[in-house]
Design a protein around this motif. Structure first.
Motif, mmCIF file in Angstrom:
data_model
loop_
_atom_site.group_PDB
_atom_site.id
_atom_site.type_symbol
_atom_site.label_atom_id
_atom_site.label_comp_id
_atom_site.label_asym_id
_atom_site.label_seq_id
_atom_site.Cartn_x
_atom_site.Cartn_y
_atom_site.Cartn_z
ATOM 1 N N GLY A 30 1.043 -1.473 -0.094
ATOM 2 C CA GLY A 30 -0.129 0.112 0.390
ATOM 3 C C GLY A 30 1.070 1.316 -0.091
ATOM 4 O O GLY A 30 0.974 1.724 -1.332
ATOM 5 N N ARG A 31 1.288 1.602 1.032
ATOM 6 C CA ARG A 31 2.482 3.039 1.155
ATOM 7 C C ARG A 31 3.079 2.460 1.747
ATOM 8 O O ARG A 31 3.705 1.399 2.822
ATOM 9 N N ARG A 32 4.409 3.220 1.330
ATOM 10 C CA ARG A 32 5.351 3.138 2.494
ATOM 11 C C ARG A 32 5.565 4.335 3.130
ATOM 12 O O ARG A 32 5.562 5.289 2.644
ATOM 13 N N PHE A 33 6.738 4.395 4.267
ATOM 14 C CA PHE A 33 7.053 5.145 5.179
ATOM 15 C C PHE A 33 8.702 5.386 5.097
ATOM 16 O O PHE A 33 9.186 4.551 6.149
ATOM 17 N N GLY A 34 9.194 6.008 4.621
ATOM 18 C CA GLY A 34 10.625 5.960 4.858
ATOM 19 C C GLY A 34 11.516 4.662 4.183
ATOM 20 O O GLY A 34 10.588 3.493 3.502
ATOM 21 N N PRO A 35 11.750 4.561 4.865
ATOM 22 C CA PRO A 35 13.093 3.138 4.483
ATOM 23 C C PRO A 35 13.047 2.363 5.731
ATOM 24 O O PRO A 35 12.948 0.749 5.570
ATOM 25 N N ASP A 36 11.821 2.551 6.269
ATOM 26 C CA ASP A 36 11.924 1.715 7.538
ATOM 27 C C ASP A 36 10.760 0.636 7.874
ATOM 28 O O ASP A 36 10.779 0.604 9.147
ATOM 29 N N ALA A 37 9.668 1.252 7.268
ATOM 30 C CA ALA A 37 8.309 1.236 6.829
ATOM 31 C C ALA A 37 7.260 0.664 6.110
ATOM 32 O O ALA A 37 7.455 1.702 4.980
ATOM 33 N N VAL A 38 6.563 -0.961 6.021
ATOM 34 C CA VAL A 38 5.950 -0.301 4.538
ATOM 35 C C VAL A 38 4.646 -1.361 4.874
ATOM 36 O O VAL A 38 4.476 -1.810 6.314
ATOM 37 N N GLU A 39 3.378 -0.671 4.709
ATOM 38 C CA GLU A 39 1.477 -1.465 4.742
ATOM 39 C C GLU A 39 1.856 -1.944 3.357
ATOM 40 O O GLU A 39 1.975 -2.183 2.616
#
Length: 143
Positions: A30-39
């Motif tokens: 879905g979305r990426r949150f920088g280099p440390d998280a992904v949905e």
């Protein structure tokens, strides 16, 4: 009121984790949150993969360290699947390890696995009425 659930999974390799969960369970980013998280989307609740280095403390009040070797926790994920054999093949091909043979119960089948990060996961194939095959009503239990 319905409680909205989010699932968070600590991993030490975001690319490897994204590949595993997308291939094993047909999820998609879905979305990426920088280099440390992904949905990851495609399930009944979104899954958030969070990069947490191996060996770091789990919380400020705990002396336990994160380990991505196989570990036990009282909380794990069950993935409900239509057909357990195909789902098991997909999960194993993506990197999961089967820990016991598939078990058949009167409510369905269960396969217990570990993901590539040591987290316990189960595949569940319901048959008949699923858990309703063994459930009792609240009223019956308290008579």
């Amino acid at each position: 009121m319905t409680v909205k659930m989010l699932v968070n999974i600590d991993v030490d390799d975001l690319t490897k984790a994204t590949d595993f969960y997308c291939k094993a369970f047909n999820l998609h980013v879905g979305r990426r949150f920088g280099p440390d998280a992904v949905e990851l989307l495609g399930g009944t609740s979104p899954i958030y993969l969070l990069v947490k280095p191996n060996g770091t403390t789990a919380s400020a009040t705990s002396r336990h360290l994160r380990s991505y070797a196989r570990h036990w926790t009282p909380v794990h994920l069950d993935f409900v699947v239509d057909e357990i054999e195909g789902a098991l093949d997909r999960a194993r091909n993506a990197g999961a390890r089967l820990e016991t043979q598939v078990k058949t119960n009167n409510w369905g089948k269960i396969a217990m696995l570990a993901d590539p990060f040591g987290h316990g996961i189960c595949l569940i194939e319901f048959v008949g009425k699923g858990y309703d095959e063994i459930a009792t009503s609240h009223d019956q239990k308290h008579r």
